[in-house]
Enzyme design. Sequence first.
Site, short mmCIF file in Angstrom:
data_model
loop_
_atom_site.label_atom_id
_atom_site.label_comp_id
_atom_site.label_asym_id
_atom_site.label_seq_id
_atom_site.Cartn_x
_atom_site.Cartn_y
_atom_site.Cartn_z
N PRO A 115 0.80 -1.20 0.00
CA PRO A 115 0.00 0.00 0.00
C PRO A 115 0.84 1.27 0.00
CG PRO A 115 -0.14 -1.10 2.13
CD PRO A 115 0.72 -1.94 1.26
N GLU A 116 0.63 2.09 -1.00
CA GLU A 116 1.22 3.42 -1.01
C GLU A 116 0.06 4.39 -0.74
OE1 GLU A 116 3.98 4.13 -4.21
OE2 GLU A 116 4.61 2.04 -4.26
N ARG A 164 3.13 -10.20 7.20
CA ARG A 164 4.53 -9.82 7.44
C ARG A 164 4.75 -8.96 8.67
NH1 ARG A 164 5.79 -9.59 0.99
NH2 ARG A 164 4.16 -11.10 0.81
N ARG A 170 21.09 17.66 -2.17
CA ARG A 170 21.11 16.21 -2.06
C ARG A 170 21.85 15.57 -3.24
NH1 ARG A 170 16.87 14.43 1.89
NH2 ARG A 170 17.56 12.43 1.12
#
Length: 267
Positions: free
Chosen positions: A2-3, A110, A149
């Site tokens: 799930p995002e 999990r 970054r």
Amino acid sequence: MPELPEVETVRTGLASSWIGKRIDGVELKRDGLRFPFPKGLEKRISGRVIRNVRRRAKYLLIDLDNSDILLSHLGMSGKWTLDATESDGKHDHVVIYLDDGTMSVYNDPRRFGVLDIFNGDSHKLLDHLGPEPLGNWTHEDLFSKLRNRKSPIKICLLDQKVVVGVGNIYACEALYRSKISPKRKACTIKKKECKKLVDEIKNILAEAIRVGGSSLRDFAGADGALGYFIHQFKVYDKEGNECECGGTIERLVQSNRSTFWCKSCQK
DNA sequence: AGATATTCCTGGAGGC
DNA sequence: TGCCTCCAGGAATATC
């Protein structure tokens, strides 16, 4: 897996089933998931009425009538089943009994999920989170976060301090749509490219939520299990497929995670 | 502070 | 058939 869109779809399902209901009882079938369950959780939420179900990043926030907030994260394989008929599945970990006689079951093979409770506006798991992509997130904000970054843009998109809710799949898909190579150092992404990237992230997440919402009934399944749905992806898990540009979708590994992309059209 | 590796866990896939 | 290894995923945590 799930995002954000899947979590948002789950939120909708939970909201329609839970809001206004009173929790009559809770059964914890183990000590915890990713973290131990908080002490006294059963007592603390029993008798409470659910006022609202919100989402922050990939976290579900369930507002109770005493201003406690129940926090649920689905991890990678977590699933809520509403109106469950049984609760003795191998990976059923939490059962919530509501005053309408229904039973909601949390199943998570999990056990990467989280269930916690807090009060106030601060929680360790929420405090450091970056902007919501579907809020008033702008390309200027992304640009300023990326400018120092040196790691690859793909990795930065997965960093919840940069933006929340974008997981491995949507990071790959958004970069593909933006024609940006996942290997580019984040600080080399131009402002114009940030604009495209932000637009595409918003687009694909909104599309996926639409699909999830419109298929909620099917997606919820006959047993009312809310998990994640299958979206049509262009590159994710499509290694070897031909890209629309004529190139070939390739897989590469970045920070131990699979990235799928087209070398020919992503620069 | 940023970058990178490791950790949690199970099930499914592929190799032999 | 059965065993072994690898991989998937989110994100905290540890280490450099």
